[in-house]
Design a protein around this motif. Structure first.
Motif, PDB file in Angstrom:
ATOM      1  N   ILE A 318       0.837  -1.203   0.000  1.00  0.00           N
ATOM      2  CA  ILE A 318       0.000   0.000   0.000  1.00  0.00           C
ATOM      3  C   ILE A 318       0.873   1.256   0.000  1.00  0.00           C
ATOM      4  N   ASN A 322       0.564   3.764  -3.185  1.00  0.00           N
ATOM      5  CA  ASN A 322      -0.165   5.010  -2.943  1.00  0.00           C
ATOM      6  C   ASN A 322       0.683   6.125  -2.340  1.00  0.00           C
ATOM      7  N   LYS A 376     -10.036   3.139   2.162  1.00  0.00           N
ATOM      8  CA  LYS A 376      -9.394   2.936   0.860  1.00  0.00           C
ATOM      9  C   LYS A 376      -8.176   2.030   0.981  1.00  0.00           C
ATOM     10  N   LYS A 379      -9.715  -1.390   0.737  1.00  0.00           N
ATOM     11  CA  LYS A 379     -10.384  -1.639  -0.534  1.00  0.00           C
ATOM     12  C   LYS A 379      -9.396  -1.825  -1.680  1.00  0.00           C
ATOM     13  N   GLU A 380      -8.263  -1.148  -1.615  1.00  0.00           N
ATOM     14  CA  GLU A 380      -7.298  -1.190  -2.715  1.00  0.00           C
ATOM     15  C   GLU A 380      -6.148  -2.148  -2.456  1.00  0.00           C
ATOM     16  N   TRP A 383      -5.042  -4.490  -5.470  1.00  0.00           N
ATOM     17  CA  TRP A 383      -4.399  -3.749  -6.557  1.00  0.00           C
ATOM     18  C   TRP A 383      -3.038  -3.229  -6.118  1.00  0.00           C
ATOM     19  N   ALA A 384      -2.899  -2.913  -4.844  1.00  0.00           N
ATOM     20  CA  ALA A 384      -1.595  -2.509  -4.338  1.00  0.00           C
ATOM     21  C   ALA A 384      -0.603  -3.660  -4.445  1.00  0.00           C
TER      22      ALA A 384
END
Length: 498
Positions: A318, A322, A376, A379-380, A383-384
């Motif tokens: 993450i 991000n 978030k 939730k992500e 994809w991270a």
């Protein structure tokens, strides 16, 4: 003689809604053949693709490849199989009532036969993709498939991470995206009846100002309607939230992943939006400490809405994806709901429990934007992970254990994952005793594929359910689907015999 299949047109990737007949490109007017029609794939390394399959799908892929005359040189397990050509008469019958809502275009078939969120591959793709608009059309499709013994693969949100939308035997892919009606909302009963093309995000957006459906899972379904392999339509129950009448057919059909029938309608529970909520996050020295806090919180009777666990590798992913600077240690996330005073009281009680288990950096937020920003992170997460290894694929496990065993099982799994040369992440719905491992591997590297399969086998279905449960599942499948047309080869490993 050119068949109706030869007049069925190319449906491009971007179409929604379907294009009118006049705007589509016709394939050459040649008879439709199962393996040699005009919509053939470009030359590719299909022989090497199924070498990357896990054992239970290699069985199916090898059988299909052998029957289709495909190469099997790189397949570890070659099993003789028989695959029937899809008859022209079958295509004609589907076209007679589906019209433009059918395609044999290779790009479309390949897209539907290649899971978007799964490492799984198959040497074959669907022979036909259909887009029914009603339960009656689904029933006609299923009856035609049963008549000609053509396999069916139902296709809903395409979110499967376990290869459930693969078509190793070809056949018909039934895309349910055009069945998008929200049929009825019952405020007094706190439920809604929808068709399968309605996604849970769409449902939340439609009624999210007052009601919410957290996600589509077995817990949220009250009943469903489904078309069985012989064309019968079964309604699994009423909209009542509780029933002691007969078998729990709703969970049987919904949990079958398309192997017993095609779902055409579901009744979904709704939950009233809470007047107030708090989102909290806490760090831990070990993943066992984090899991112990999740267990202690649930046992304390605290009304926690969500408890999510992320290991240090997931937090690192993450941060990388991000641009965050979170402490790269096992982390728990909580949501508390109720009145403002009640939610805050529960938050402080959990903070005390976390402190007793070496928790640190306990933070909580109440502002909507801040809560959304924290969630978030969860939730992500997947994809991270992909961003961490952009050229890799993910083998994802889904393990459910009794809550009391969660800390032990996660700890043992974590030890094995950390000892592996592969990058592995752990995410858990800790309040439910449910955790996922995300095993990232380079599919072009044989040693990495084998290592991923070894780790995946550690959490195999047979260990979770037991062989007798699998045999019972196979008996139910044989009784309802004697021609084995419904999503064949899925859910039940091929070595299970009855």
């Amino acid at each position: 003689m050119a068949t109706a299949a030869a007049a069925l047109l190319r449906l491009s990737r971007s179409r929604r809604p379907l294009l009118p007949l006049s705007s589509l490109r016709l394939p050459p007017p040649a008879p439709y053949h199962h393996h040699s029609h005009s919509q053939t794939p470009p030359s590719s390394s299909s022989s090497s693709s199924h070498a990357r399959l896990p054992a239970f799908l290699s069985f199916l892929a090898a059988a299909a490849a052998a029957a289709a005359g495909g190469t099997t040189e790189s397949t570890e397990l070659v099993v003789r199989g028989e695959r029937k050509r899809v008859p022209n008469e079958f295509i004609d019958e589907l076209a007679s009532f589906l019209g433009e809502n059918l395609t044999v275009d290779y790009e479309e078939r390949h897209y539907h036969g290649t899971p978007q969120n799964s490492f799984h591959k198959a040497v074959n793709v669907p022979d036909v993709v259909v887009f029914p608009r009603s339960q009656d059309e689904v029933r006609k499709i299923v009856m035609a498939c049963n008549k000609y013994k053509v396999p069916i693969v139902p296709y809903g949100g395409a979110t499967s991470i376990e290869g459930h939308t693969l078509a190793p035997h070809g056949g018909v892919c039934i895309n349910m995206s055009l069945m998008k009606k929200i049929k009825s909302l019952h405020v007094e009963d706190m439920d809604v009846v929808v068709e399968p093309g309605v996604g849970w995000i769409e449902l939340n957006e439609a009624w999210g100002h007052y009601w919410r459906n957290v996600c589509y899972s077995l817990f949220w379904f009250t009943s469903c309607e489904a078309v069985l392999p012989n064309g019968d339509v079964v309604k699994t129950g009423s909209r009542a939230r509780k029933s002691a009448a007969g078998y729990d057919l709703a969970r049987l059909i919904i949990g079958s992943e398309g192997t017993l029938g095609v779902i055409t309608e579901v009744t979904v529970r709704l939950q009233k939006l809470p007047s107030h909520s708090v989102v909290a996050m806490c760090n831990f020295q070990t993943i066992k400490d984090a899991a112990d806090v999740a267990i202690a919180t649930m046992l304390s009777g605290i009304q926690v809405s969500r408890v999510e666990l992320l290991d240090e590798v997931q937090i690192r992913a993450i941060n990388m994806a991000n641009g965050k600077n979170l402490p790269e240690v096992p982390t728990l996330m909580f949501e508390f709901i109720g009145t403002e005073a009640y939610a805050l009281e529960q938050t402080l009680l959990v903070q005390k429990i976390a402190t007793e288990h070496h928790g640190s950096d306990f933070v909580f937020v109440e502002e909507p934007d801040a809560k959304e920003e924290l969630w978030k992170i969860r939730k992500e997460a997947l994809w991270a992970g992909f961003a961490m290894k952009p050229d890799h694929e993910a083998m994802i496990t889904d393990v459910c254990v009794p809550l009391s065993r969660l800390a032990e099982c996660i700890s043992v799994s974590k030890e094995k994952l950390d000892a592996s040369p592969l990058t592995c992440l752990v995410i858990a719905h800790a309040g439910d005793g449910n955790f996922h491992t995300i095993i990232l591997f380079d599919p072009s590297q044989e040693d990495q594929r084998r290592e991923a399969e070894r780790l995946n086998h550690f959490m195999y279905l047979e260990k979770e359910l037991g062989i007798e449960s699998l045999r019972t599942m196979k008996r139910i499948k044989a009784a309802l689907d004697p021609n084995n047309i419904m999503n064949p080869g899925k859910l039940i490993p091929p070595h299970v015999c009855i």
